[in-house]
Design an enzyme around this catalytic site. Structure first.
Site, PDB file in Angstrom:
ATOM      1  CE  LYS A  13     -12.731  -3.575   1.352  1.00 44.25           C
ATOM      2  NZ  LYS A  13     -13.420  -4.102   2.534  1.00 44.25           N
TER       3      LYS A  13
ATOM      4  CE  LYS B 242      -4.488  -1.604   1.512  1.00 45.55           C
ATOM      5  NZ  LYS B 242      -5.598  -1.285   2.449  1.00 45.55           N
TER       6      LYS B 242
ATOM      7  CE  LYS C 226      -5.672  -7.635  -1.352  1.00 42.27           C
ATOM      8  NZ  LYS C 226      -5.854  -7.463   0.105  1.00 42.27           N
TER       9      LYS C 226
HETATM   10  P1  TYM Z   1     -10.761  -6.297   4.414  1.00 37.02           P
HETATM   11  O1  TYM Z   1     -11.819  -5.039   4.790  1.00 37.02           O
HETATM   12  O2  TYM Z   1      -9.663  -5.966   3.332  1.00 37.02           O
HETATM   13  O3  TYM Z   1     -11.501  -7.585   3.875  1.00 37.02           O
HETATM   14  C1  TYM Z   1     -12.332  -8.109   4.782  1.00 37.02           C
HETATM   15  C2  TYM Z   1     -12.187  -9.647   4.863  1.00 37.02           C
HETATM   16  O4  TYM Z   1     -12.134 -10.090   3.456  1.00 37.02           O
HETATM   17  C3  TYM Z   1     -10.912 -10.910   3.165  1.00 37.02           C
HETATM   18  N1  TYM Z   1     -10.793 -10.679   1.598  1.00 37.02           N
HETATM   19  C4  TYM Z   1     -10.478 -11.719   0.823  1.00 37.02           C
HETATM   20  N2  TYM Z   1     -10.628 -13.097   1.006  1.00 37.02           N
HETATM   21  C5  TYM Z   1     -10.415 -13.986  -0.368  1.00 37.02           C
HETATM   22  N3  TYM Z   1     -10.005 -13.210  -1.625  1.00 37.02           N
HETATM   23  C6  TYM Z   1     -10.239 -11.699  -1.749  1.00 37.02           C
HETATM   24  N4  TYM Z   1      -9.800 -11.291  -2.939  1.00 37.02           N
HETATM   25  C7  TYM Z   1     -10.160 -10.973  -0.546  1.00 37.02           C
HETATM   26  N5  TYM Z   1     -10.258  -9.568  -0.144  1.00 37.02           N
HETATM   27  C8  TYM Z   1     -10.509  -9.322   1.151  1.00 37.02           C
HETATM   28  C9  TYM Z   1     -10.034 -10.247   4.048  1.00 37.02           C
HETATM   29  O5  TYM Z   1      -9.050 -11.245   4.278  1.00 37.02           O
HETATM   30  C10 TYM Z   1     -10.615 -10.139   5.319  1.00 37.02           C
HETATM   31  O6  TYM Z   1     -10.799 -11.182   5.996  1.00 37.02           O
HETATM   32  N6  TYM Z   1      -7.332  -5.579   8.201  1.00 37.02           N
HETATM   33  C11 TYM Z   1      -8.735  -6.211   7.638  1.00 37.02           C
HETATM   34  C12 TYM Z   1      -9.877  -5.780   8.495  1.00 37.02           C
HETATM   35  C13 TYM Z   1      -9.640  -6.091  10.059  1.00 37.02           C
HETATM   36  C14 TYM Z   1      -9.675  -7.252  10.687  1.00 37.02           C
HETATM   37  C15 TYM Z   1      -9.161  -6.694  12.155  1.00 37.02           C
HETATM   38  C16 TYM Z   1      -9.668  -8.474  10.411  1.00 37.02           C
HETATM   39  C17 TYM Z   1      -9.193  -4.981  11.204  1.00 37.02           C
HETATM   40  N7  TYM Z   1      -9.369  -5.444  12.303  1.00 37.02           N
HETATM   41  C18 TYM Z   1      -9.390  -7.882  13.141  1.00 37.02           C
HETATM   42  C19 TYM Z   1      -9.603  -9.415  11.425  1.00 37.02           C
HETATM   43  C20 TYM Z   1      -9.361  -9.115  12.781  1.00 37.02           C
HETATM   44  C21 TYM Z   1      -8.959  -5.907   6.267  1.00 37.02           C
HETATM   45  O7  TYM Z   1      -8.455  -4.773   5.879  1.00 37.02           O
HETATM   46  O8  TYM Z   1      -9.680  -6.615   5.706  1.00 37.02           O
END
Ligand code: TYM
Length: 337
Positions: free
Chosen positions: A203, A116, A200
């Site tokens: 968003k 990022k 991947k």
């Molecule tokens: P975020 O908002 O990017 O994504 C949310 C969840 O979706 C999963 N994900 C995917 N899984 C498979 N293929 C993909 N292309 C894909 N894109 C996203 C992510 O792995 C995630 O599980 N940092 C985290 C949010 C967060 C969090 C936490 C998660 C903040 N605090 C504590 C777990 C525990 C994030 O940005 O996810």
């Protein structure tokens, strides 16, 4: 049974850009299933979203929108605790305490930070660098035993484990539960972009054609799948032959994840056939999954007051669970209460 023996599930999602098929298959549908097995806390990571600039009105409205999307996908706010991260000050407070434990070197190795920030590290926000420590606080605050995430978050959960272990050692305590990342098996763990099988689905990809949103109509879904990048070869008989074909592998993986038949099962059915046959079948599977969720989402959106009530209720329950841990963490490091 003591608190530490209870299987507790915690996971979050950034409330930016709407839910896409990668989030749904990689995380949310597994969150839904875990509701039957444990106490679950699911939150909208609006504090994490501060790591990148966003219009304030958009941030406000996307918390509600994402809460609606989770509920429409099957999260039951009566059974699970659904809340906005910023409604619980303890996340930020614990993050600051853990900043004393986390090491610069650890954070410097995080691939999400490297990706990022890119070449512009000097211009990246401090929040983007510190992001994984806040994530550790999210998890450790509730003594989570399991954290269901997609593959891309695995490194952050491993860092959380390192922080928990170092804190417990440094302060001679067993306060923090060392959590397990819980990554789904098979293709769902990492759904790729429809335009590039090596990136991947995300968003932050500027191309709308790279991902399928929960809000996409059946026609838009069919069009995105029709235009998805592929190759001219027919589908092979065995999985190994998909390895050098990332786009084909991704589409087969999506079909396998939705139908639950496994990659082998998909290839058994479609081997020897081209994408002219496979893509319409895939579009049908994806719309079959998304259309009912989209309809529920539209209904939920009509009642923003109810969504606010659900979030307030979730926040009250989360505050109660997190308070003793924060207090114990302050005591452990020698801070006044
Ligand atoms: P975020 O908002 O990017 O994504 C949310 C969840 O979706 C999963 N994900 C995917 N899984 C498979 N293929 C993909 N292309 C894909 N894109 C996203 C992510 O792995 C995630 O599980 N940092 C985290 C949010 C967060 C969090 C936490 C998660 C903040 N605090 C504590 C777990 C525990 C994030 O940005 O996810």
């Amino acid at each position: 049974m003591t608190d530490s023996q209870v299987k507790r599930v915690v996971s979050g999602i950034q409330p930016t850009g709407g839910l896409h098929l990668g989030n749904l298959l990689g995380a949310i549908l597994r969150w839904v299933r875990m509701q039957d097995e444990a106490q679950c806390l699911y939150f909208l990571a609006d504090l994490h979203s501060l790591s990148e600039h966003m219009d304030p009105d958009e941030r406000r409205s996307s918390v509600r929108e994402m809460a609606a999307a989770l509920i429409a996908s099957g999260i039951d706010p009566k059974r699970s605790i659904v809340f906005a991260q910023s409604a619980i000050p303890a996340h930020s407070e614990l993050c600051w305490i853990l900043n004393g434990t986390a090491r610069m070197g650890w954070l410097n190795r995080m691939t999400q930070w490297k990706d990022k920030a890119g070449k512009n590290r000097e211009g990246a926000s401090v929040a983007l660098f510190d992001y994984p420590v806040l994530q550790a606080a999210d998890i450790l605050l509730y003594r989570a035993t399991h954290v269901p995430v997609g593959e891309d978050q695995k490194q952050h959960i491993e860092l959380t484990r390192d922080i928990a272990l170092k804190f417990n050692t440094d302060f001679d305590t067993d306060l923090f539960v060392v959590p397990e990342p819980f990554i789904g098996g098979g293709a769902a763990a990492r759904i790729m972009s429809l335009r590039d099988g090596r990136a991947k689905m995300s968003k932050s990809d500027p191309s709308e054609m790279s991902r399928i949103h929960l809000t996409d109509s059946d026609d838009v879904i069919a069009q995105k799948i029709r235009k998805a990048k592929t190759d001219p070869e027919p589908l092979p008989e065995d999985e190994a032959a998909l390895e050098p074909r990332p786009e084909a592998k991704n589409l087969v993986g999506i079909y396998a994840a939705i139908t639950g038949v496994g990659i082998d099962g998909v290839l058994e059915r479609f081997a020897g056939q081209g994408f002219g046959t496979f893509k319409p079948a895939l579009a049908e599977a994806v719309t079959g999954l998304i259309a009912p969720i989209r309809q529920r989402l539209e209904e939920l959106r009509r009642d923003p007051a109810e969504l606010d009530r659900i979030l307030a209720d979730g926040a009250a329950r989360a505050i109660e669970i997190g308070a003793p841990l924060l207090s114990a963490a302050k005591t452990a490091v020698g801070l006044a209460q």
